[in-house]
Design an enzyme around this catalytic site. Sequence first.
Site, PDB file in Angstrom:
ATOM      1  N   THR A 160       0.620  -1.525   0.014  1.00  0.00           N
ATOM      2  CA  THR A 160      -0.473  -0.480   0.027  1.00  0.00           C
ATOM      3  C   THR A 160       0.795   0.983   0.078  1.00  0.00           C
ATOM      4  O   THR A 160       0.502   2.048  -1.103  1.00  0.00           O
ATOM      5  CB  THR A 160      -0.985  -0.121   1.284  1.00  0.00           C
ATOM      6  OG1 THR A 160      -1.742  -0.880   1.065  1.00  0.00           O
ATOM      7  CG2 THR A 160      -1.913   0.880   1.345  1.00  0.00           C
ATOM      8  N   ASN A 220       5.956  -1.776   3.868  1.00  0.00           N
ATOM      9  CA  ASN A 220       5.413  -0.805   4.500  1.00  0.00           C
ATOM     10  C   ASN A 220       6.175  -0.877   6.174  1.00  0.00           C
ATOM     11  O   ASN A 220       5.758  -0.223   6.404  1.00  0.00           O
ATOM     12  CB  ASN A 220       4.166  -1.384   4.727  1.00  0.00           C
ATOM     13  CG  ASN A 220       2.785  -1.462   4.032  1.00  0.00           C
ATOM     14  OD1 ASN A 220       3.451  -0.088   2.933  1.00  0.00           O
ATOM     15  ND2 ASN A 220       2.100  -2.008   3.959  1.00  0.00           N
ATOM     16  N   LEU A 234       4.583   1.419   9.219  1.00  0.00           N
ATOM     17  CA  LEU A 234       3.240   2.578   8.739  1.00  0.00           C
ATOM     18  C   LEU A 234       2.811   2.505  10.800  1.00  0.00           C
ATOM     19  O   LEU A 234       2.148   3.662  10.421  1.00  0.00           O
ATOM     20  CB  LEU A 234       2.371   2.366   7.786  1.00  0.00           C
ATOM     21  CG  LEU A 234       2.478   1.489   6.491  1.00  0.00           C
ATOM     22  CD1 LEU A 234       1.252   1.136   5.756  1.00  0.00           C
ATOM     23  CD2 LEU A 234       2.928   3.520   6.524  1.00  0.00           C
ATOM     24  N   TYR A 288      -3.740  11.413   8.290  1.00  0.00           N
ATOM     25  CA  TYR A 288      -4.694  10.075   8.547  1.00  0.00           C
ATOM     26  C   TYR A 288      -4.823   9.774  10.412  1.00  0.00           C
ATOM     27  O   TYR A 288      -5.881   9.052   9.943  1.00  0.00           O
ATOM     28  CB  TYR A 288      -3.735   9.642   7.612  1.00  0.00           C
ATOM     29  CG  TYR A 288      -4.034   8.148   8.066  1.00  0.00           C
ATOM     30  CD1 TYR A 288      -5.524   8.244   6.574  1.00  0.00           C
ATOM     31  CD2 TYR A 288      -4.049   6.546   8.321  1.00  0.00           C
ATOM     32  CE1 TYR A 288      -6.251   6.552   6.425  1.00  0.00           C
ATOM     33  CE2 TYR A 288      -5.339   5.519   7.551  1.00  0.00           C
ATOM     34  CZ  TYR A 288      -5.729   5.638   6.891  1.00  0.00           C
ATOM     35  OH  TYR A 288      -6.384   4.319   7.091  1.00  0.00           O
ATOM     36  N   ASP A 338      -4.836   1.155  -5.079  1.00  0.00           N
ATOM     37  CA  ASP A 338      -2.502   0.468  -6.035  1.00  0.00           C
ATOM     38  C   ASP A 338      -2.312  -1.204  -5.668  1.00  0.00           C
ATOM     39  O   ASP A 338      -0.936  -0.876  -6.240  1.00  0.00           O
ATOM     40  CB  ASP A 338      -1.937   0.806  -3.893  1.00  0.00           C
ATOM     41  CG  ASP A 338      -3.253   0.086  -2.536  1.00  0.00           C
ATOM     42  OD1 ASP A 338      -4.181  -0.497  -3.735  1.00  0.00           O
ATOM     43  OD2 ASP A 338      -3.036   1.004  -1.609  1.00  0.00           O
ATOM     44  N   HIS A 371      -1.584  -9.242  -1.076  1.00  0.00           N
ATOM     45  CA  HIS A 371      -0.810  -8.791  -1.488  1.00  0.00           C
ATOM     46  C   HIS A 371       0.808  -8.572  -1.400  1.00  0.00           C
ATOM     47  O   HIS A 371       1.153  -8.271  -0.394  1.00  0.00           O
ATOM     48  CB  HIS A 371      -1.578  -7.427  -2.514  1.00  0.00           C
ATOM     49  CG  HIS A 371      -1.247  -6.327  -0.994  1.00  0.00           C
ATOM     50  ND1 HIS A 371      -0.736  -5.444  -1.360  1.00  0.00           N
ATOM     51  CD2 HIS A 371      -2.297  -6.724  -0.603  1.00  0.00           C
ATOM     52  CE1 HIS A 371      -1.515  -4.781   0.733  1.00  0.00           C
ATOM     53  NE2 HIS A 371      -2.249  -5.372   0.728  1.00  0.00           N
TER      54      HIS A 371
HETATM   55 ZN   LIG Z   1      -3.344  -1.401   0.264  1.00  0.00          ZN
END
Ligand SMILES: [Zn+2]
Length: 389
Positions: A65, A86, A99, A150, A235, A333
Amino acid sequence: MKKLLIALTLCLTALTSMAGKHYTVIVSLDGFRWDYPDWYDTPALDTLAAKGITSGLIPSFPSKTFPNHYTLATGLYPDHHGIVHNTFFDKVSDSFFSLANKATKLDSHFYGGEPIWVTARQQGVKTSILYWPGSDVKVKGMLPDRFLEYDKAPRLTFEERVEGVLNELRKPEKERPQLIMAYFEQPDAHGHHFGPQSKKTRQVVMQADTLMGMIYRGIQQLPFAADVNFIVVSDHGMTWVDEGHQVPLKSRLKAEWVKSIQGNVPAMIYAREGCTDSIYQALRNIDHARVWKRGDVPAYLHYGTNPRIGDIVVCPDGGYLAQDTPVKGGGTHGFDPAEQDMHALFRAAGPDFPHATLPHFSNVDVYPLLCKLLGLTPAPNDGEVPAGL
Ligand SMILES: [Zn+2]
């Protein structure tokens, strides 16, 4: 005479499009596979396809992502913009990026390249960004003209984000941003929990489509609707990993060789001084994964020059995870973008898009495309405006 008329029409079309200022709305639906519209009912996305572009995006490696949203924003491969996974370790600053850790996520020094909102701001084009990953971090000393944090609670609901996008467009012309970007966390979360082919994921895909329909209808009601481009992207895709499909790493390695292992699709192994070869030899012939030293990652993956990438990269085959913990089964993914299950959605309609179906193209091409739509001079990047756009 006919030729003259055609030439005249072309001139007039060119003049009209030059005269009117065009706006662009781009929305990302996290983890929305390119082929969900073939599986599930998506009338709003089908309308965009009927009026504009049907295609798919090939994510950059790793198909995760944060690296990919920042690639969409900068036109650079993760290897080149520096958000290489990430979570990763940065030798230069001797620190981890994660993250899950707000302090590192908001630390400017991790973010290279030039996101579209910085390019725009430098060239006097207004932007408004609702939650796009990376948009609440200062890059090159700049933030978007308008953005949302966010991690600040409560986060806007999906319906509020739809209203947020439309409210930006409803502003008086002087205040109206020319580029609006918005991010939605679904259908990724359901894809992980229930897999891409499940009732729950179908439901959330249809909900995402309904939201896109609300934006599209809202645009159509504007007096300047004909000047607004609407793009929906994602994405990466999502694939199913069966129970028991783990490729153990730790149990094959001596603990003293390894500083840390980050991620499982791909896994990045940071070696202790002088231990890279031992790790490589222990893993090179394992089943269901390809194993490379950082500098030997195949060129087509554009990965392996950034020192933040692990000394060893383990890329599991589709449907496997590189980890010792037994896999329980679920969607995931991060795999090689050559796997079609990883491909992401691309739909676009508006004054600058013809009606066409295009072959899937790399997501590094989105940044130069946005620059073209906004009349901006792009910063150096890895992409190019896709043929036919
Ligand atoms: Zn994603």
